[in-house]
Design a protein around this motif. Structure first.
Motif, short mmCIF file in Angstrom:
data_model
loop_
_atom_site.label_atom_id
_atom_site.label_comp_id
_atom_site.label_asym_id
_atom_site.label_seq_id
_atom_site.Cartn_x
_atom_site.Cartn_y
_atom_site.Cartn_z
N GLU A 1 5.79 40.73 64.53
CA GLU A 1 4.67 40.44 63.64
C GLU A 1 4.47 41.54 62.59
N LEU A 2 4.29 41.06 61.34
CA LEU A 2 3.97 41.92 60.19
C LEU A 2 5.07 42.89 59.79
N SER A 3 6.23 42.81 60.42
CA SER A 3 7.33 43.70 60.03
C SER A 3 8.65 42.96 59.86
N SER A 4 8.66 41.63 60.08
CA SER A 4 9.88 40.84 59.93
C SER A 4 9.61 39.66 59.02
N SER A 5 10.68 39.19 58.37
CA SER A 5 10.59 38.00 57.50
C SER A 5 11.52 36.92 58.03
N ALA A 6 11.07 35.68 57.93
CA ALA A 6 11.87 34.53 58.35
C ALA A 6 12.38 33.80 57.12
N VAL A 7 13.66 33.45 57.13
CA VAL A 7 14.27 32.70 56.02
C VAL A 7 14.89 31.44 56.60
N PHE A 8 14.43 30.28 56.14
CA PHE A 8 14.93 28.98 56.59
C PHE A 8 15.71 28.32 55.45
N THR A 9 16.80 27.65 55.81
CA THR A 9 17.58 26.90 54.82
C THR A 9 17.74 25.47 55.30
N CYS A 10 17.39 24.52 54.41
CA CYS A 10 17.51 23.09 54.71
C CYS A 10 18.71 22.54 53.95
N SER A 11 19.60 21.85 54.65
CA SER A 11 20.80 21.30 54.00
C SER A 11 21.08 19.90 54.53
N VAL A 12 21.93 19.17 53.80
CA VAL A 12 22.31 17.81 54.20
C VAL A 12 23.83 17.68 54.12
N SER A 13 24.38 16.76 54.90
CA SER A 13 25.81 16.49 54.81
C SER A 13 26.13 15.68 53.57
N SER A 14 25.22 14.77 53.20
CA SER A 14 25.39 13.98 51.98
C SER A 14 24.01 13.61 51.45
N GLY A 15 23.97 13.32 50.17
CA GLY A 15 22.71 12.96 49.54
C GLY A 15 22.61 13.58 48.16
N SER A 16 21.99 12.86 47.24
CA SER A 16 21.86 13.33 45.86
C SER A 16 20.40 13.33 45.44
N SER A 17 20.12 14.11 44.39
CA SER A 17 18.76 14.22 43.82
C SER A 17 17.73 14.47 44.92
N LEU A 18 17.94 15.55 45.66
CA LEU A 18 17.13 15.81 46.85
C LEU A 18 15.79 16.45 46.51
N SER A 19 14.79 16.06 47.27
CA SER A 19 13.50 16.74 47.31
C SER A 19 13.26 17.16 48.75
#
Length: 336
Positions: free
Chosen positions: A138-156
């Motif tokens: 707590e208060l000393s670490s940062s979390a980084v998340f990445t969202c990806s897809v196998s296929s798909g276009s014009s993503l939101s």
């Protein structure tokens, strides 16, 4: 005379139709829009119009031209595009994302120009969420998340914490078209579970859950004695002192009396048949070896002095003659 009138009426109607076409009243309507990769799409005129020649283009690239019942398809659309030589309707087969764009029909017989846009999207599959790490402080670490897809276009992308949409606040940042989530200086409330949702106009998908383990504390310490708020007790009492602290993982607890460590660990300190000399400050010391933090809390316990049995017996002996005298006086005759 009748034939001449009918001929003039036909000419007037033709002029009106050509005027309407030239004014842009004819619309191009796609059979599907938006479309999915692999679909077949037909671009038709509304109202239905007979065209004897014309051309179709997307952007500035010609697709095909036709005159009468003869048509010529340009190489980029060979085998995938054709025109109805009577109505001018364009048929596109096995469309791809690259087929998205503005389609323009032009004709000189009759003269008109009309356009419509279509959008083609690749369906989304296999939405995956990854975290740079899941063990944080707590208060000393940062979390980084990445969202990806196998296929798909014009993503939101939409981000979820537990069952609610992630709330934007200081330290929460979305980048890479919202595909990357960064939470700076995580707190104990950022445990999740986190999910990401990817979507476009034709499909959507949601990732599996990812939980964070946040180490925090110790803090918010509390002491209670015999389950009460009071800290004053009579000599001879039994005492159970309970220490608590918010901490993950659970804090290591030790005890001290008058500033000196005692041979007791854990949340309970017990003392039996206490005496006055056991009055003083009792301290609980907490340490979390994951966060490297420590905390403490102290309560002063007072043991009240009470008379011993021997002292009480001495008092009773001193009072005995007085009690006997009172008894004798009560037996004497009233005249005396």
């Amino acid at each position: 005379m009748k034939k001449k009138s009918e001929g003039r009426l036909a000419i007037v109607w033709l002029a009106l139709i050509q005027g309407v076409l030239a004014s842009g009243a004819v619309e191009v309507k796609p059979s599907i829009n938006p479309a999915v990769v692999g679909d077949s799409v037909t671009l038709s005129l509304s109202p239905l119009t007979n065209l004897r020649s014309g051309s179709w283009a997307v952007g500035e690239s010609l697709i095909l031209t036709w005159v009468g019942d003869q048509q010529a398809v340009f190489p980029a659309h060979s085998g995938r595009a054709s025109v109805n030589v009577l109505t001018g309707a364009l048929a596109l087969n096995s469309v791809t994302v690259a087929d998205s764009g503005v389609y323009v029909l032009q004709s000189s017989n009759p003269e008109l120009k009309a356009a419509a846009s279509i959008a083609v999207f690749e369906p989304i599959s296999n939405v995956t969420l990854r975290a740079n790490r899941t063990q944080l402080v707590e208060l000393s670490s940062s979390a980084v998340f990445t969202c990806s897809v196998s296929s798909g276009s014009s993503l939101s992308f939409l981000w979820m914490n537990a069952s609610a949409e992630l709330q934007r606040r200081d330290g929460v940042q979305l980048t890479d078209g919202n595909a990357t989530l960064t939470i700076a200086n995580v707190t104990r409330h950022d445990r999740g579970p986190f999910r990401c949702r990817a979507f476009n106009p034709v499909s959507h998908g949601t990732s599996d859950r990812v939980n964070l383990t946040i180490s925090y504390g110790p803090d918010h310490m509390a002491l209670t004695v015999n389950g009460q708020n009071t800290t004053s007790f009579d000599a001879g009492s039994n005492l159970t002192v309970l220490c608590s602290a918010l901490s993950h993982p659970p804090a290591q607890l030790r005890w001290a009396f008058r500033g000196q460590l005692v041979n007791t660990t854990g949340p309970l300190l017990q003392r039996f048949n206490v005496v006055e000399e056991q009055s003083g400050p009792y301290s609980c010391l907490a340490f979390n070896n994951h966060t490297g933090m420590n905390s403490s809390i102290t309560a002063r316990i007072e043991i009240a002095k009470t008379s011993s049995r021997s002292e009480q017996q001495a008092i009773n002996v001193m009072l005995l003659p007085l009690l006997l005298l009172v008894e004798l006086l009560s037996l004497l005759p009233e005249k005396l």
